[in-house]
Motif scaffolding. Sequence first.
Motif, PDB file in Angstrom:
ATOM      1  N   TYR A   1      -3.458  -1.637  -1.978  1.00 33.45           N
ATOM      2  CA  TYR A   1      -3.925  -0.165  -1.658  1.00 33.45           C
ATOM      3  C   TYR A   1      -2.574   0.419  -0.966  1.00 33.45           C
ATOM      4  O   TYR A   1      -2.724   1.642  -1.391  1.00 33.45           O
ATOM      5  N   THR A   2      -2.028  -0.315  -0.098  1.00 31.94           N
ATOM      6  CA  THR A   2      -1.098   0.729   0.740  1.00 31.94           C
ATOM      7  C   THR A   2       0.154   1.018  -0.435  1.00 31.94           C
ATOM      8  O   THR A   2       0.725   2.336  -0.272  1.00 31.94           O
ATOM      9  N   LEU A   3       0.525   0.161  -1.114  1.00 30.40           N
ATOM     10  CA  LEU A   3       1.652   0.269  -2.392  1.00 30.40           C
ATOM     11  C   LEU A   3       1.375   1.435  -3.248  1.00 30.40           C
ATOM     12  O   LEU A   3       1.956   2.355  -3.554  1.00 30.40           O
ATOM     13  N   LEU A   4      -0.012   1.359  -3.655  1.00 24.91           N
ATOM     14  CA  LEU A   4      -0.545   2.474  -4.728  1.00 24.91           C
ATOM     15  C   LEU A   4      -0.457   3.828  -3.913  1.00 24.91           C
ATOM     16  O   LEU A   4      -0.111   4.831  -4.675  1.00 24.91           O
ATOM     17  N   LYS A   5      -1.016   3.744  -2.986  1.00 24.25           N
ATOM     18  CA  LYS A   5      -1.437   4.830  -2.023  1.00 24.25           C
ATOM     19  C   LYS A   5      -0.074   5.633  -1.855  1.00 24.25           C
ATOM     20  O   LYS A   5       0.207   6.864  -2.210  1.00 24.25           O
ATOM     21  N   PHE A   6       1.023   4.889  -1.642  1.00 25.82           N
ATOM     22  CA  PHE A   6       2.584   5.433  -1.176  1.00 25.82           C
ATOM     23  C   PHE A   6       3.123   6.012  -2.420  1.00 25.82           C
ATOM     24  O   PHE A   6       3.610   6.919  -2.440  1.00 25.82           O
ATOM     25  N   CYS A   7       2.951   5.329  -3.748  1.00 25.80           N
ATOM     26  CA  CYS A   7       3.350   5.667  -4.843  1.00 25.80           C
ATOM     27  C   CYS A   7       2.816   6.876  -5.525  1.00 25.80           C
ATOM     28  O   CYS A   7       3.610   7.876  -5.738  1.00 25.80           O
ATOM     29  N   LEU A   8       1.530   6.844  -5.300  1.00 24.95           N
ATOM     30  CA  LEU A   8       0.935   8.201  -5.867  1.00 24.95           C
ATOM     31  C   LEU A   8       1.169   9.379  -4.810  1.00 24.95           C
ATOM     32  O   LEU A   8       1.241  10.715  -5.324  1.00 24.95           O
ATOM     33  N   ASN A   9       1.220   9.206  -3.679  1.00 23.32           N
ATOM     34  CA  ASN A   9       1.348  10.351  -2.584  1.00 23.32           C
ATOM     35  C   ASN A   9       2.784  10.867  -2.975  1.00 23.32           C
ATOM     36  O   ASN A   9       3.115  11.625  -2.997  1.00 23.32           O
ATOM     37  N   PHE A  10       3.895   9.785  -3.186  1.00 32.04           N
ATOM     38  CA  PHE A  10       5.261  10.221  -3.577  1.00 32.04           C
ATOM     39  C   PHE A  10       5.252  11.007  -4.725  1.00 32.04           C
ATOM     40  O   PHE A  10       5.854  12.148  -4.656  1.00 32.04           O
ATOM     41  N   PHE A  11       4.573  10.672  -5.790  1.00 34.42           N
ATOM     42  CA  PHE A  11       4.470  11.489  -7.005  1.00 34.42           C
ATOM     43  C   PHE A  11       3.769  12.683  -6.934  1.00 34.42           C
ATOM     44  O   PHE A  11       4.220  13.954  -7.362  1.00 34.42           O
ATOM     45  N   HIS A  12       2.811  12.816  -5.963  1.00 37.25           N
ATOM     46  CA  HIS A  12       2.130  14.077  -5.605  1.00 37.25           C
ATOM     47  C   HIS A  12       3.372  14.968  -4.824  1.00 37.25           C
ATOM     48  O   HIS A  12       3.233  16.105  -5.321  1.00 37.25           O
ATOM     49  N   ASN A  13       3.838  14.493  -3.828  1.00 32.53           N
ATOM     50  CA  ASN A  13       4.533  15.350  -2.851  1.00 32.53           C
ATOM     51  C   ASN A  13       6.045  15.816  -3.713  1.00 32.53           C
ATOM     52  O   ASN A  13       6.385  16.733  -3.356  1.00 32.53           O
TER      53      ASN A  13
END
Length: 496
Positions: free
Chosen positions: A228-240
């Motif tokens: 969960y933490t890894l997916l959230k980090f990757c998707l937030n990185f993609f978003h930001n």
Amino acid sequence: MKILSNYFVNPLSSIIATLLTFIYFLIICIPFYSTIFPLISYFKIQNILYIPNDIFSITLYFMFALTIIYLFLDIFFGFTIKDFIKDKIDISHSKEFEVFYALFEEVIERFNIKNVQFLLDENDEINAYAIATFRKKYVIVTTGMLSHITNSFDNYEERKKCFKGLIGHELSHLINWDFLPKLILLSGQKVSQLINTLFEFTLNLLLSISNNIPIVGGFISLSLSLIYTLLKFCLNFFHNFIITPLYLLIERFLGRLIEYRSDYQSAEAIGWESIYLSLYTLLSLNGNTYHSKFSTHPNTVSRILNIYKIPDNNNKITASSFSKYFGLFLIAFISLLISFIFLYEHNLITNYSFYQFHYSIMEFYNQNIGVVYQIQILLTEIFNFIKFNLEVYNINFYLGIGTIFLLLIFIVISIKFYSTSIQLKKLSSANLNTDETTPIDILLFYSIQNNDLSSFCKLIHYGANINSTLDGNTLHHFILNNNPKFLKIYYLLNNK
């Protein structure tokens, strides 16, 4: 561009803001769903919990529906705006600021708008903005802005005109509902924060339950938490770093069109001199004549030339209903369409209702079948052409994308070079003003200081005096002291 900014910018901005909100929903939902999917499967097998199979689509629909409901309630009741107007001062009965309020009332008479309050923000920041709901509208000006206007002009009449130009600009934002896209994003953020908190609470609860699984429970909980933490980090990185910059690039392009329109309507309402003086205070503040694709505002000289000597409009300034309401109507229509499909898929509406809707769509299709058929042929031809070339030349997909990207860069550079050449050619054949003083003469010096050739050329074509001076300095001396690169342009003008 004027037609685009008057009619299509707000609807486009509203649609883009809605799309960005939905993308953010996905970024919140995907990590949560991906993490709980193994737990869902296990709990179903063990009959521990009942969770619907389509929990992902249900969650997305719930978030979307909640955002739309919150948005319309927010537009009517003003939940978000309450945060903005908190601690702001209503100066309608203030003796200290009664001159500014009288000017504010004078400008409002030139716009087709009602229920507008003038609020003062005791803040040193040089700023002014407009926000609204269905029921109330506000123009907020900081004390820093009032001080800046006062300090920028010795002449009292110029101060008054400058303030009126500023208010006219902000009222244009109000009558065109320029606040709506931001309101959509803020509503989406409020819902997203609420749902994200609920997701994390639910996830922690499920992980606590999974800890009770014999032998491997602790390992499963830790693994899923890391996923969960890894997916959230990757998707937030993609978003930001991808989605948000792309959105800002589009938003700033559309925003610059809005600024041009607001300047123009302000000039129509109270005369071009007023908005000219307001824009001039920007130049005196930071010398901003240059802009880029990432600028939040257009080139200031271009904004001034956009309103230079335009005639007053004797009618009250208004906005098109399409510009104001189409974005809301489109969002409402999309919401109803999604709701209809969702409810039908979950057997919450009858087949008869669906067939009625389907019949209406087919009737529209049959009435416009000729146009639809032509579009289909065109799209098919384009697709076949691309497919044929990929098959014949065996071009790798990524190589093709890279080539297109490099080609676009080459085209942009070529257009910029060609544009500069055209400007210089026009400059060499322009009719020069060498004796008549104009209000835009001083802008030549700002253009030179900022190495802004485009603005300099525009000013020459608009009749700026090339023999003007600034603090006793001629253009030639100013170029020598501030930007020697402009010498070739100066010699080009003087060798005509």
